[in-house]
Design a protein around this motif. Structure first.
Motif, PDB file in Angstrom:
ATOM      1  N   ARG A 193     -57.639  62.922  -2.475  1.00 16.37           N
ATOM      2  CA  ARG A 193     -57.745  64.286  -1.945  1.00 16.37           C
ATOM      3  C   ARG A 193     -59.210  64.677  -1.872  1.00 16.37           C
ATOM      4  NH1 ARG A 193     -53.168  68.319  -4.224  1.00 16.37           N
ATOM      5  NH2 ARG A 193     -54.115  69.588  -2.591  1.00 16.37           N
ATOM      6  N   VAL A 194     -59.614  65.259  -0.748  1.00 18.97           N
ATOM      7  CA  VAL A 194     -60.978  65.779  -0.632  1.00 18.97           C
ATOM      8  C   VAL A 194     -60.888  67.256  -0.261  1.00 18.97           C
ATOM      9  CG1 VAL A 194     -61.954  63.552   0.067  1.00 18.97           C
ATOM     10  CG2 VAL A 194     -61.220  65.178   1.823  1.00 18.97           C
ATOM     11  N   GLU A 195     -61.957  67.996  -0.533  1.00 21.44           N
ATOM     12  CA  GLU A 195     -61.883  69.434  -0.307  1.00 21.44           C
ATOM     13  C   GLU A 195     -61.992  69.826   1.152  1.00 21.44           C
ATOM     14  OE1 GLU A 195     -64.368  72.071  -2.672  1.00 21.44           O
ATOM     15  OE2 GLU A 195     -63.699  70.906  -4.429  1.00 21.44           O
ATOM     16  N   ARG A 196     -63.014  69.225   1.826  1.00 23.54           N
ATOM     17  CA  ARG A 196     -63.283  69.656   3.192  1.00 23.54           C
ATOM     18  C   ARG A 196     -63.317  68.471   4.147  1.00 23.54           C
ATOM     19  NH1 ARG A 196     -68.898  71.508   1.736  1.00 23.54           N
ATOM     20  NH2 ARG A 196     -68.565  69.500   0.755  1.00 23.54           N
ATOM     21  N   ALA A 197     -63.146  68.757   5.435  1.00 22.26           N
ATOM     22  CA  ALA A 197     -63.150  67.694   6.439  1.00 22.26           C
ATOM     23  C   ALA A 197     -64.477  66.935   6.432  1.00 22.26           C
ATOM     24  CB  ALA A 197     -62.895  68.284   7.828  1.00 22.26           C
ATOM     25  N   GLU A 198     -65.584  67.645   6.110  1.00 20.93           N
ATOM     26  CA  GLU A 198     -66.866  66.930   6.148  1.00 20.93           C
ATOM     27  C   GLU A 198     -67.030  65.925   4.998  1.00 20.93           C
ATOM     28  OE1 GLU A 198     -66.532  70.304   6.400  1.00 20.93           O
ATOM     29  OE2 GLU A 198     -68.282  71.336   5.534  1.00 20.93           O
ATOM     30  N   ASP A 199     -66.074  65.940   4.046  1.00 22.63           N
ATOM     31  CA  ASP A 199     -66.137  64.957   2.964  1.00 22.63           C
ATOM     32  C   ASP A 199     -65.514  63.613   3.375  1.00 22.63           C
ATOM     33  OD1 ASP A 199     -67.157  67.018   1.431  1.00 22.63           O
ATOM     34  OD2 ASP A 199     -65.181  67.587   0.659  1.00 22.63           O
ATOM     35  N   VAL A 200     -64.814  63.603   4.523  1.00 23.01           N
ATOM     36  CA  VAL A 200     -64.041  62.411   4.888  1.00 23.01           C
ATOM     37  C   VAL A 200     -64.908  61.174   5.126  1.00 23.01           C
ATOM     38  CG1 VAL A 200     -62.524  61.419   6.669  1.00 23.01           C
ATOM     39  CG2 VAL A 200     -62.022  63.675   5.707  1.00 23.01           C
ATOM     40  N   PRO A 201     -66.010  61.266   5.909  1.00 19.40           N
ATOM     41  CA  PRO A 201     -66.784  60.038   6.153  1.00 19.40           C
ATOM     42  C   PRO A 201     -67.248  59.372   4.868  1.00 19.40           C
ATOM     43  CG  PRO A 201     -67.446  61.736   7.698  1.00 19.40           C
ATOM     44  CD  PRO A 201     -66.529  62.392   6.704  1.00 19.40           C
ATOM     45  N   ALA A 202     -67.694  60.163   3.895  1.00 18.18           N
ATOM     46  CA  ALA A 202     -68.148  59.579   2.628  1.00 18.18           C
ATOM     47  C   ALA A 202     -66.980  58.902   1.911  1.00 18.18           C
ATOM     48  CB  ALA A 202     -68.760  60.658   1.747  1.00 18.18           C
ATOM     49  N   ALA A 203     -65.806  59.511   1.999  1.00 21.54           N
ATOM     50  CA  ALA A 203     -64.626  58.920   1.356  1.00 21.54           C
ATOM     51  C   ALA A 203     -64.283  57.577   2.002  1.00 21.54           C
ATOM     52  CB  ALA A 203     -63.440  59.878   1.455  1.00 21.54           C
ATOM     53  N   VAL A 204     -64.432  57.519   3.330  1.00 17.53           N
ATOM     54  CA  VAL A 204     -64.162  56.263   4.039  1.00 17.53           C
ATOM     55  C   VAL A 204     -65.167  55.201   3.596  1.00 17.53           C
ATOM     56  CG1 VAL A 204     -64.217  55.132   6.311  1.00 17.53           C
ATOM     57  CG2 VAL A 204     -63.069  57.357   6.040  1.00 17.53           C
ATOM     58  N   ALA A 205     -66.434  55.602   3.521  1.00 19.90           N
ATOM     59  CA  ALA A 205     -67.472  54.645   3.113  1.00 19.90           C
ATOM     60  C   ALA A 205     -67.206  54.126   1.699  1.00 19.90           C
ATOM     61  CB  ALA A 205     -68.845  55.305   3.195  1.00 19.90           C
ATOM     62  N   ASP A 206     -66.770  55.030   0.806  1.00 18.48           N
ATOM     63  CA  ASP A 206     -66.456  54.616  -0.569  1.00 18.48           C
ATOM     64  C   ASP A 206     -65.325  53.589  -0.582  1.00 18.48           C
ATOM     65  OD1 ASP A 206     -68.342  56.286  -1.551  1.00 18.48           O
ATOM     66  OD2 ASP A 206     -66.948  57.895  -2.170  1.00 18.48           O
ATOM     67  N   TYR A 207     -64.320  53.867   0.250  1.00 19.12           N
ATOM     68  CA  TYR A 207     -63.168  52.953   0.307  1.00 19.12           C
ATOM     69  C   TYR A 207     -63.623  51.552   0.714  1.00 19.12           C
ATOM     70  CZ  TYR A 207     -58.639  50.993   1.742  1.00 19.12           C
ATOM     71  OH  TYR A 207     -57.536  50.190   1.880  1.00 19.12           O
ATOM     72  N   LEU A 208     -64.472  51.484   1.743  1.00 17.38           N
ATOM     73  CA  LEU A 208     -64.936  50.185   2.247  1.00 17.38           C
ATOM     74  C   LEU A 208     -65.740  49.456   1.171  1.00 17.38           C
ATOM     75  CD1 LEU A 208     -66.106  51.158   5.861  1.00 17.38           C
ATOM     76  CD2 LEU A 208     -63.871  50.318   5.129  1.00 17.38           C
ATOM     77  N   ARG A 209     -66.635  50.204   0.529  1.00 19.05           N
ATOM     78  CA  ARG A 209     -67.484  49.595  -0.507  1.00 19.05           C
ATOM     79  C   ARG A 209     -66.647  49.069  -1.664  1.00 19.05           C
ATOM     80  NH1 ARG A 209     -71.485  53.209   0.434  1.00 19.05           N
ATOM     81  NH2 ARG A 209     -70.474  54.767  -0.884  1.00 19.05           N
ATOM     82  N   ALA A 210     -65.698  49.880  -2.109  1.00 12.35           N
ATOM     83  CA  ALA A 210     -64.900  49.507  -3.285  1.00 12.35           C
ATOM     84  C   ALA A 210     -64.094  48.229  -3.027  1.00 12.35           C
ATOM     85  CB  ALA A 210     -63.966  50.649  -3.662  1.00 12.35           C
ATOM     86  N   ARG A 211     -63.818  47.936  -1.768  1.00 12.81           N
ATOM     87  CA  ARG A 211     -63.007  46.752  -1.457  1.00 12.81           C
ATOM     88  C   ARG A 211     -63.812  45.649  -0.780  1.00 12.81           C
ATOM     89  NH1 ARG A 211     -60.499  51.135  -1.858  1.00 12.81           N
ATOM     90  NH2 ARG A 211     -58.424  51.290  -2.782  1.00 12.81           N
ATOM     91  N   ASN A 212     -65.130  45.815  -0.809  1.00  2.00           N
ATOM     92  CA  ASN A 212     -65.989  44.803  -0.201  1.00  2.00           C
ATOM     93  C   ASN A 212     -65.681  44.549   1.266  1.00  2.00           C
ATOM     94  OD1 ASN A 212     -67.916  44.019  -2.026  1.00  2.00           O
ATOM     95  ND2 ASN A 212     -66.425  42.782  -3.181  1.00  2.00           N
ATOM     96  N   LEU A 213     -65.383  45.618   1.965  1.00  2.76           N
ATOM     97  CA  LEU A 213     -65.071  45.464   3.383  1.00  2.76           C
ATOM     98  C   LEU A 213     -66.331  45.686   4.206  1.00  2.76           C
ATOM     99  CD1 LEU A 213     -61.730  47.450   3.280  1.00  2.76           C
ATOM    100  CD2 LEU A 213     -61.960  45.021   3.862  1.00  2.76           C
ATOM    101  N   PRO A 214     -66.433  45.068   5.390  1.00  7.14           N
ATOM    102  CA  PRO A 214     -67.604  45.297   6.234  1.00  7.14           C
ATOM    103  C   PRO A 214     -67.698  46.771   6.643  1.00  7.14           C
ATOM    104  CG  PRO A 214     -65.930  43.998   7.384  1.00  7.14           C
ATOM    105  CD  PRO A 214     -65.497  44.118   5.963  1.00  7.14           C
ATOM    106  N   ALA A 215     -68.935  47.244   6.849  1.00  5.54           N
ATOM    107  CA  ALA A 215     -69.133  48.659   7.181  1.00  5.54           C
ATOM    108  C   ALA A 215     -68.880  48.891   8.663  1.00  5.54           C
ATOM    109  CB  ALA A 215     -70.542  49.082   6.792  1.00  5.54           C
ATOM    110  N   SER A 216     -67.616  48.719   9.052  1.00  8.95           N
ATOM    111  CA  SER A 216     -67.265  48.848  10.463  1.00  8.95           C
ATOM    112  C   SER A 216     -65.813  49.295  10.562  1.00  8.95           C
ATOM    113  CB  SER A 216     -67.456  47.486  11.148  1.00  8.95           C
ATOM    114  OG  SER A 216     -66.817  47.483  12.396  1.00  8.95           O
ATOM    115  N   VAL A 217     -65.588  50.362  11.320  1.00  7.16           N
ATOM    116  CA  VAL A 217     -64.209  50.828  11.466  1.00  7.16           C
ATOM    117  C   VAL A 217     -63.858  51.040  12.938  1.00  7.16           C
ATOM    118  CG1 VAL A 217     -64.131  51.976   9.208  1.00  7.16           C
ATOM    119  CG2 VAL A 217     -64.835  53.278  11.228  1.00  7.16           C
ATOM    120  N   ARG A 218     -62.572  50.852  13.221  1.00  6.24           N
ATOM    121  CA  ARG A 218     -62.041  51.191  14.542  1.00  6.24           C
ATOM    122  C   ARG A 218     -61.484  52.605  14.458  1.00  6.24           C
ATOM    123  NH1 ARG A 218     -62.518  49.666  19.549  1.00  6.24           N
ATOM    124  NH2 ARG A 218     -62.593  47.495  18.808  1.00  6.24           N
ATOM    125  N   MET A 219     -61.851  53.446  15.424  1.00  9.29           N
ATOM    126  CA  MET A 219     -61.406  54.834  15.356  1.00  9.29           C
ATOM    127  C   MET A 219     -61.172  55.355  16.771  1.00  9.29           C
ATOM    128  SD  MET A 219     -63.296  57.659  13.009  1.00  9.29           S
ATOM    129  CE  MET A 219     -64.413  58.476  14.112  1.00  9.29           C
TER     130      MET A 219
END
Lengths: 478, 223
Positions: free
Chosen positions: B68-94
Motif C-alpha cells: 500500500r502506498v499513500e499517493r499516486a506519485e509514490d508508485v514509480p518508486a515502489a515499482v523500482a523497489d520491486y525490481l531491485r528486490a528481485r534482481n530484475l532488469p530496470a525495464s518495464v512494459r507499460m
C-alpha cells in the motif's frame, strides 16, 4: 473420436488392473474434495447462490430461443460473427472455412470440451491445419494421442514420470540431460515450448463458460492464462459454445461464477475470468481482428422439454465426478467418450444414444453424492434412473437381467405369493450357507461372488420378524 | 431453411413455445433491461478501510504480493523497489494509461519504460486496474488504447496499480461500474478479472505458480 462406451465393462476391468491409473486416481480422491469443502464452508451464502444459479438457468432454458436471438444481435453490433451449427459436422465445416479464409496453418486452442465432442483436432489435422492444445493437461494428452479423462483436469489419469517420458520423446530439440524429475520443471518446459506456438498461430480457438445475452460477451475461466494468450495473439479468435451456455446478464454470470470455481477446484475465483466482446477496437494496441462464435446444437435442442432438460443447467465444473466412487475406481476413459462421471452418464446417452451408452447410467451406486455437490442442483441419480427405464422399455439390457426383473416383478405384485416364496426360500438358503453363513459361489450371481462372498440369509424373513414386533432381533442383540 | 432458423425452430418446438407469445418475450426483455442483482455475499459489504484490508488479505491468500502506498506519485518508486528486490532488469512494459502516465516516472533516471503492447521478451509489465473486488482479492482490467491486454499475460512479473477508492465489495458492483462507464449493454473489448498469479495443477494435482501467464502478481494499492 472413437466411441468405446458400449464396452464400458471391459474398459473398467482394464482400468481396475492398471496400476499407473490407480495411483493417479488417488490424486482425485485426495485433491478435490477437501478443497471444495473448505471453499464452500467459507461462504455462508453458498446454498442460496446454488438455488439462484439453478433459477437463472431454468429461466434461460425456458426462454432459450429469445436469449439466443438477443445474444446474436449484440455480438453482431460489436463487430463479431455468430455461426449456427446444427451438427458436429456443420461446426467442423464452419471452423475450417474460417481457418481457410485466414490462411491458417497453426491453430492454438484453449480448453474446450465441445471441440472434443465434435472431434475438431483430428478433422483439422486431416485438412492440413495443425491444432496445438495449450492447457497444460490438454497439451500432455495431445502429445500422447489421448483424450481428456476429466472435464477440468484432462491429464488426471497420468503420473509425472509418464509426462516426463512424453516430453523427452517429443521435445527432441532440448538437451537430453535436462532435469525433468519434478512437476515444476515439466511446467517450465511446457511454458517455453508453447510460448512460441502462441505467437506462430494464425487462429485461436477457445471454448466458453458463458455467453452473455445482455452484451454479446463470451466468458472463459482458466487458471493458467493459456486461454487468454490463445485468444489475444492470433489474428482470428473463434469461440466454440453450445446453446445452453447463454446467461441473460452480467449479474447472472457473476452469480454462477461464484459457485463454479468453488465447486470445481475449491478456489473462490479462478485466476483468470475473461470477458470478450467482439474484435479489436480502433486504437486498441492488441487483440484479434476477427471474432467468431460457433453456436452448436448437436442434440441439445432435443433435450429441452424432456426429463433431461435439467442436464442443460450443467456448467462443467466436474464436482460430480470428483465425488463419484465409480469415477474414483475406473477414471474417465472407461466411460468411452467425451464426458465421464455422473454428468457423462446422463449427457452421453442424450448425445450419442442410449443404445451405445446404456452401461453408463447403470454404472452408479446411486449414493447421491453427485447431486449433493452439484452447484446447479441437477438431479443426476434421478436422470440416470430415467435412462435405465428407457433402456428397459426399448429392450436394450441383457435377457437375464430382463427376465430376472420380470420374475421379481411378478412376485412383488403378488404380496402373498412373495411372502410364501421368501418364507420357503430363505430357510433353504440359510441352511445352504453353512457354518460360515456365506456363499463363495451362487448360480446366476457369479458377477457378485466372483469378487466377494454373498452373505447368507439369517433364517427368517423381514415380514416374519416384523410380525413378532422385532422380539427375535432384540433377543439376539441381548 | 438456414441453420439458425432450424435451431430456433427446434428449440421452440421442444419447449412448446410460440414466437408470438408476448409474455415470454416480455419476461426475457425485462430481465435484460433491469438485471436482478441476485445474492450478494455479506463478506465484502464493509466500510471503506475494512474493504481495502479484505481486498489485500484475499489477494495475498491467492499468492499475490500487496503493497500500500499513500499517493499516486509514490508508485514509480515502489515499482523500482520491486525490481531491485528481485534482481530484475530496470525495464518495464507499460501501456499508455493516463493514470500511469501522470505519475512521476522521470524521477527514476535508470528505469526504461517501453510503451505499447507486450512482446515475447518482456519480463515485467505495469498496468492500472479499473476496479478491485474485495470478496476475492480480484482486479478488473478494462482493455483500451492505453491498456493492452497482452501486458496482463506475457510478462513474467505483472505489477498492477489499483486505487483504494476503486475497490468494490463484490463482483456485481464491478458490473454496475461497467454499465456506468461504457453504457448499458456495452463492454470494453476485453475485461480481465485477475485473481492471483497464473497457476496449474495439471500434473498430479500439484498446484504450481507460473503456468502460461505471469509467475508473480504484485498489487500496489494507492490510498
Amino acid at each position: 473420436m472413437q466411441i468405446t462406451s458400449p464396452s464400458f465393462k471391459e474398459n473398467s476391468r482394464g482400468a481396475l488392473a492398471d496400476a499407473q491409473l490407480q495411483k493417479a486416481l488417488g490424486n482425485v480422491r485426495a485433491g478435490f474434495i477437501d478443497k471444495r469443502l473448505k471453499a464452500v464452508e467459507a461462504l455462508p451464502e453458498f446454498d442460496l447462490l446454488r438455488d439462484n444459479a439453478r433459477a437463472i438457468k431454468d429461466h434461460v432454458l425456458a426462454h432459450l430461443d429469445l436469449y439466443l436471438e438477443a445474444y446474436e444481435k449484440k455480438v453482431t453490433e460489436s463487430g463479431g460473427h455468430v455461426h449456427w451449427a446444427e451438427t458436429a459436422e456443420d461446426a467442423r465445416r464452419i471452423v475450417l472455412d474460417i481457418c481457410r479464409k485466414a490462411n491458417a496453418r497453426t491453430v492454438t486452442k484453449g480448453k474446450s470440451m465441445i471441440t472434443e465432442e465434435i472431434g475438431l483436432n483430428d478433422f483439422l489435422e486431416a485438412e492440413g491445419i495443425r491444432p496445438v492444445e495449450t492447457d497444460l493437461g490438454e497439451y500432455i494428452i495431445q502429445l500422447r494421442g489421448e483424450h481428456p479423462s476429466h472435464i477440468i483436469a484432462p491429464a488426471v489419469h497420468l503420473n509425472k514420470e509418464q509426462v516426463e517420458a512424453d516430453f523427452r520423446r517429443v521435445h527432441k530439440h532440448l538437451a537430453e540431460g535436462r532435469d525433468l524429475s519434478e512437476p515444476e520443471s515439466l511446467l517450465g518446459e511446457a511454458r517455453s515450448v508453447l510460448r512460441s506456438e502462441y505467437f506462430a498461430a494464425d487462429v485461436g480457438i477457445t471454448g466458453a463458460n458463458f455467453l452473455v445475452a445482455e452484451t454479446g460477451t463470451s466468458i472463459i475461466v482458466t487458471n493458467e492464462g493459456n486461454g487468454d494468450l490463445t485468444q489475444i495473439l492470433p489474428r482470428v479468435h473463434i469461440v466454440m459454445a453450445s446453446l445452453e451456455k447463454i446467461v441473460p446478464t452480467l449479474d447472472d454470470a457473476s452469480q454462477i461464477l461464484r459457485v463454479l470455481a468453488r465447486s470445481a477446484t475449491g478456489q473462490d475465483m479462478s485466476v483468470y475470468t475473461t470477458l470478450s466482446t467482439g474484435p479489436r477496437r480502433p486504437g486498441d494496441p492488441d487483440g484479434p481482428e476477427e471474432y467468431h462464435v460457433v453456436l452448436l446444437d448437436n442434440g441439445r435442442s432435443s433435450m429441452l422439454g424432456t426429463e433431461f432438460q435439467e442436464m442443460l443447467r450443467c456448467i462443467r465444473c466436474g464436482a460430480c465426478m470428483n465425488h463419484c466412487p465409480v469415477y474414483h475406481a475406473v477414471g474417465g476413459h472407461a466411460y468411452g467418450w467425451v464426458y465421464p462421471g455422473p454428468m457423462g452418464a446422463v449427457l452421453t446417452p442424450s448425445l450419442i444414444g442410449v443404445d451405445k451408452a446404456g452401461h453408463l447410467p447403470n454404472a452408479s451406486t446411486f449414493c447421491g453424492r453427485c447431486e449433493e455437490v452439484c452447484p446447479m442442483r441437477i438431479p443426476l441419480p434421478k436422470m440416470m434412473r430415467h435412462w435405465r427405464e428407457r433402456e428397459f422399455e426399448r429392450g436394450l439390457n441383457p435377457a437375464t437381467q430382463r427376465y430376472g426383473l420380470g420374475l421379481w416383478a411378478f412376485f412383488a405384485k403378488r404380496p402373498r405369493l412373495y411372502r410364501l416364496a421368501s418364507s420357503l426360500g430363505i430357510p433353504v438358503l440359510s441352511l445352504l450357507g453353512g457354518g460360515k453363513r456365506r456363499f463363495r459361489y451362487l448360480p446366476l450371481a457369479g458377477g457378485w461372488t466372483k469378487y466377494r462372498d454373498l452373505p447368507a440369509p439369517e433364517g427368517r424373513t423381514f415380514m416374519q420378524q416384523w410380525r413378532d414386533g422385532g422380539a427375535s432381533v432384540r433377543a439376539r442383540v441381548a | 431453411m438456414s441453420a439458425r432458423e432450424a435451431i430456433l425452430k427446434k428449440v421452440r418446438a421442444s419447449l412448446g413455445a410460440s414466437p408470438e407469445d408476448g409474455a415470454r418475450r416480455e419476461a426475457a426483455e425485462h430481465r435484460l433491461a433491469s438485471p436482478p442483482r441476485g445474492i450478494i455475499p455479506a463478506r465484502g459489504q464493509l466500510g471503506d478501510e475494512e474493504r481495502v484490508v479484505l481486498f489485500c488479505k484475499m489477494a495475498e491468500k491467492v499468492s499475490a504480493s500487496v503493497q500500500r502506498v499513500e499517493r499516486a506519485e509514490d508508485v514509480p518508486a515502489a515499482v523500482a523497489d520491486y525490481l531491485r528486490a528481485r534482481n530484475l532488469p530496470a525495464s518495464v512494459r507499460m501501456g499508455g494509461d493516463p493514470r500511469l502516465e501522470a505519475m512521476p516516472w522521470a524521477r527514476l533516471k535508470s528505469l526504461e519504460i517501453k510503451n505499447g503492447k507486450a512482446g515475447y521478451e518482456d519480463e515485467v509489465g505495469v498496468s492500472h486496474a479499473s476496479v478491485g473486488v474485495a470478496e476475492t482479492g480480484t482486479i478488473a482490467m478494462f482493455s483500451g488504447p492505453g491498456n493492452p491486454t497482452t501486458v496482463n499475460f506475457l510478462p513474467e512479473h505483472h505489477i498492477v496499480v489499483v486505487d483504494a477508492k476503486d475497490i468494490e465489495g463484490d463482483l456485481e458492483s464491478v458490473m454496475s461500474r461497467v454499465r456506468e462507464k461504457f453504457g448499458k449493454g456495452q463492454m470494453p473489448r476485453t475485461l480481465n478479472f485477475i485473481t492471483g498469479p497464473s497457476r496449474s495443477g495439471d500434473i498430479e494435482q500439484k498446484l504450481l505458480l507460473g503456468a502460461h501467464g505471469p509467475r508473480a502478481l504484485h498489487l500496489i494499492v494507492v490510498g
